[in-house]
Design a protein around this motif. Structure first.
Motif, PDB file in Angstrom:
ATOM      1  N   ASP A 112       0.811  -1.220   0.000  1.00  0.00           N
ATOM      2  CA  ASP A 112       0.000   0.000   0.000  1.00  0.00           C
ATOM      3  C   ASP A 112       0.845   1.272   0.000  1.00  0.00           C
ATOM      4  O   ASP A 112       0.305   2.382   0.050  1.00  0.00           O
ATOM      5  CB  ASP A 112      -0.963   0.000   1.190  1.00  0.00           C
ATOM      6  CG  ASP A 112      -0.260  -0.059   2.539  1.00  0.00           C
ATOM      7  OD1 ASP A 112       0.988   0.025   2.576  1.00  0.00           O
ATOM      8  OD2 ASP A 112      -0.966  -0.192   3.565  1.00  0.00           O
ATOM      9  N   ALA A 113       2.162   1.136  -0.105  1.00  0.00           N
ATOM     10  CA  ALA A 113       3.029   2.309  -0.170  1.00  0.00           C
ATOM     11  C   ALA A 113       3.113   2.882  -1.580  1.00  0.00           C
ATOM     12  O   ALA A 113       3.806   3.883  -1.801  1.00  0.00           O
ATOM     13  CB  ALA A 113       4.432   1.968   0.326  1.00  0.00           C
ATOM     14  N   SER A 114       2.443   2.272  -2.542  1.00  0.00           N
ATOM     15  CA  SER A 114       2.462   2.761  -3.917  1.00  0.00           C
ATOM     16  C   SER A 114       1.110   2.536  -4.564  1.00  0.00           C
ATOM     17  O   SER A 114       0.380   1.602  -4.209  1.00  0.00           O
ATOM     18  CB  SER A 114       3.544   2.037  -4.733  1.00  0.00           C
ATOM     19  OG  SER A 114       3.465   2.381  -6.104  1.00  0.00           O
ATOM     20  N   HIS A 115       0.777   3.396  -5.539  1.00  0.00           N
ATOM     21  CA  HIS A 115      -0.441   3.193  -6.309  1.00  0.00           C
ATOM     22  C   HIS A 115      -0.276   2.054  -7.302  1.00  0.00           C
ATOM     23  O   HIS A 115      -1.262   1.533  -7.827  1.00  0.00           O
ATOM     24  CB  HIS A 115      -0.811   4.471  -7.079  1.00  0.00           C
ATOM     25  CG  HIS A 115       0.145   4.819  -8.165  1.00  0.00           C
ATOM     26  ND1 HIS A 115       1.382   5.386  -7.934  1.00  0.00           N
ATOM     27  CD2 HIS A 115       0.072   4.663  -9.521  1.00  0.00           C
ATOM     28  CE1 HIS A 115       2.012   5.574  -9.073  1.00  0.00           C
ATOM     29  NE2 HIS A 115       1.249   5.145 -10.056  1.00  0.00           N
ATOM     30  N   LEU A 116       0.979   1.657  -7.588  1.00  0.00           N
ATOM     31  CA  LEU A 116       1.224   0.549  -8.503  1.00  0.00           C
ATOM     32  C   LEU A 116       0.981  -0.780  -7.801  1.00  0.00           C
ATOM     33  O   LEU A 116       1.287  -0.939  -6.616  1.00  0.00           O
ATOM     34  CB  LEU A 116       2.656   0.590  -9.030  1.00  0.00           C
ATOM     35  CG  LEU A 116       3.018   1.764  -9.942  1.00  0.00           C
ATOM     36  CD1 LEU A 116       4.505   1.732 -10.261  1.00  0.00           C
ATOM     37  CD2 LEU A 116       2.200   1.722 -11.225  1.00  0.00           C
ATOM     38  N   SER A 117       0.480  -1.738  -8.530  1.00  0.00           N
ATOM     39  CA  SER A 117       0.274  -3.082  -8.006  1.00  0.00           C
ATOM     40  C   SER A 117       1.399  -3.976  -8.532  1.00  0.00           C
ATOM     41  O   SER A 117       2.571  -3.628  -8.416  1.00  0.00           O
ATOM     42  CB  SER A 117      -1.100  -3.601  -8.422  1.00  0.00           C
ATOM     43  OG  SER A 117      -1.347  -4.875  -7.880  1.00  0.00           O
ATOM     44  N   MET A 118       1.061  -5.100  -9.141  1.00  0.00           N
ATOM     45  CA  MET A 118       2.068  -5.996  -9.717  1.00  0.00           C
ATOM     46  C   MET A 118       2.165  -5.708 -11.218  1.00  0.00           C
ATOM     47  O   MET A 118       1.737  -6.499 -12.055  1.00  0.00           O
ATOM     48  CB  MET A 118       1.702  -7.455  -9.434  1.00  0.00           C
ATOM     49  CG  MET A 118       1.837  -7.821  -7.966  1.00  0.00           C
ATOM     50  SD  MET A 118       1.559  -9.576  -7.588  1.00  0.00           S
ATOM     51  CE  MET A 118      -0.225  -9.584  -7.513  1.00  0.00           C
ATOM     52  N   ASP A 119       2.712  -4.560 -11.538  1.00  0.00           N
ATOM     53  CA  ASP A 119       2.730  -4.132 -12.933  1.00  0.00           C
ATOM     54  C   ASP A 119       3.753  -4.931 -13.734  1.00  0.00           C
ATOM     55  O   ASP A 119       4.668  -5.550 -13.185  1.00  0.00           O
ATOM     56  CB  ASP A 119       3.004  -2.632 -13.036  1.00  0.00           C
ATOM     57  CG  ASP A 119       4.400  -2.266 -12.604  1.00  0.00           C
ATOM     58  OD1 ASP A 119       5.248  -2.011 -13.464  1.00  0.00           O
ATOM     59  OD2 ASP A 119       4.665  -2.262 -11.381  1.00  0.00           O
ATOM     60  N   THR A 120       3.618  -4.872 -15.041  1.00  0.00           N
ATOM     61  CA  THR A 120       4.329  -5.801 -15.919  1.00  0.00           C
ATOM     62  C   THR A 120       5.824  -5.556 -15.979  1.00  0.00           C
ATOM     63  O   THR A 120       6.632  -6.454 -15.747  1.00  0.00           O
ATOM     64  CB  THR A 120       3.720  -5.754 -17.326  1.00  0.00           C
ATOM     65  OG1 THR A 120       2.337  -6.093 -17.235  1.00  0.00           O
ATOM     66  CG2 THR A 120       4.413  -6.738 -18.261  1.00  0.00           C
TER      67      THR A 120
END
Length: 404
Positions: free
Chosen positions: A265-273
């Motif tokens: 939750d420290a970033s808006h990115l999830s498991m991006d490619t």
């Protein structure tokens, strides 16, 4: 790609080889070389001369300039007078692309060795002073919610590709390797390499915060140690790489992927490619250099997740595990690299074919993204040209070695 046309530097441009993939990669290099490898970048809005002319400095105004320019569906950088610059990591990628093509039999008028060494020399001339060893970073300001990074501040990721480029060009002249070797001191001292319970951690950049950890940056620092170990054979380099990777591996999710940051939750990115691709590539490199099977099961799960959750069956890259769009050229390039290193040239080729159909202008340029209802027809020198030139060069080298 047009034969017998000369760039501003006087180099003769290459005639197209028969292989369409090599032709696309060499055309991307030609496009860049004609412009002296200088252009716009992904998040370069802070270098707008309009913003710089303002009589005040405000974080929210900075973010408005940066994000408006980055997110616009058309290229508004000329309107905002955004400066075009050489990017440190992009320059390294171009050097690596030239080195990879120099190892193939494709006939071009490029003097790849000369281009690669000139780019490496630029990296040496533009390394960031005041640190313990060789290092580099983005050459434009970047405004974040909680801080601003400056053009004088290095980072682990840019340095990793700079080291990789110097070591590749050292095949022409070993002096480049001697400079690359000094990056160990930068990583250990300036980026605060430290051992922790699950392995080891390292800072991403000088102002990094202890509130979170960027997992792909830690993996790329490990790859730098591995790359140096492959050249110099010093055991402490391998051990530091292992400990950094141990920490990253311990954060692999049950699905097989990695969140961008720890905690998630420290970033808006999830498991991006493309960031997941970075981690996988680093694990692949560790196995290639050391021969260790330590991460084999982790890699198997990661590659399966990468293929099934982050790519479509036709080779189209997804943004992350839950969102298909935007389909980004950087994600495509990283997919080509991962599957090439995995020996799955068939799927790598599928990604190439999708990219050439949907994100290729046909004149050497690649576009940044395909959105659901439109294509973002913007060409960025590092994000588009450097990454695709490098990925296609690596694929061509591997395919040629395999007799395809």
């Amino acid at each position: 790609m047009v034969a017998n046309r000369r760039s501003p530097a006087g180099r003769q441009c290459a005639s197209p080889p028969t292989d369409s993939t090599a032709a696309a990669g060499l055309a991307a290099l030609e496009y860049a070389a004609q412009r002296e490898y200088t252009g716009w970048d992904y998040a370069d809005g802070m270098s707008s001369r309009l913003r710089q002319a303002l009589p005040f400095d405000n974080r929210w105004v900075n973010l408005a300039f940066q994000e408006t320019i980055k997110r616009s569906p058309v290229n508004v950088r000329p309107l905002f007078l955004v400066e075009q610059r050489r990017n440190f990591k992009g320059t390294a990628l171009f050097a690596l692309a030239h080195r990879a093509f120099d190892r193939t039999s494709f006939e071009t008028d490029f003097e790849h060795a000369r281009e690669a060494t000139q780019l490496a020399d630029w990296l040496l001339d533009n390394q960031f002073p005041g640190y313990s060893g060789f290092c580099g970073g983005h050459r434009h300001e970047n405004q974040h919610l909680d801080h601003r990074t400056l053009p004088t501040e290095p980072d682990v990721v840019s340095t990793a590709y700079g080291v990789k480029a110097l070591l590749a060009v050292a095949e022409y002249d070993p002096e480049y390797a001697a400079v690359a070797r000094t990056a160990e001191a930068f990583l250990v001292k300036d980026m605060h390499y430290r051992e922790v319970e699950d392995g080891a951690k390292i800072d991403y950049y000088p102002k990094d915060t202890a509130d979170h950890y960027t997992l792909n940056a830690g993996a790329l620092a490990a790859r730098t140690f591995v790359d140096l170990y492959a050249r110099f054979g010093d055991d402490p380099l391998r051990e530091r790489a292992r400990k950094l990777l141990d920490y990253v591996v311990a954060r692999q999710t049950d699905s097989g992927g990695w969140y961008y940051r720890d905690p998630p939750d420290a970033s808006h990115l999830s498991m991006d490619t493309h960031h997941n691709g970075f981690v996988i590539e680093c694990l692949q490199r560790y196995r290639e250099v050391t021969g260790s099977q330590r991460y084999d099961k982790v890699l198997d799960r990661a590659v399966e997740f990468f293929r099934n959750a982050l790519f479509e069956s036709d080779g189209a890259p997804r943004f992350d595990e839950s969102a298909a769009y935007p389909r980004d050229v950087h994600a495509a390039a990283q997919g080509i690299l991962v599957f090439t290193y995995a020996g799955d040239l068939q799927f790598a080729r599928r990604i190439i074919d999708w990219t050439l159909e949907h994100l290729h202008a046909g004149d050497g340029r690649f576009y940044v993204q395909k959105r659901r209802f439109y294509t973002k027809r913007i060409t960025l020198m590092r994000w588009c040209q450097a990454w695709m030139a490098y990925a296609l060069a690596v694929y061509c080298r591997s395919a040629a070695a395999g007799g395809e």
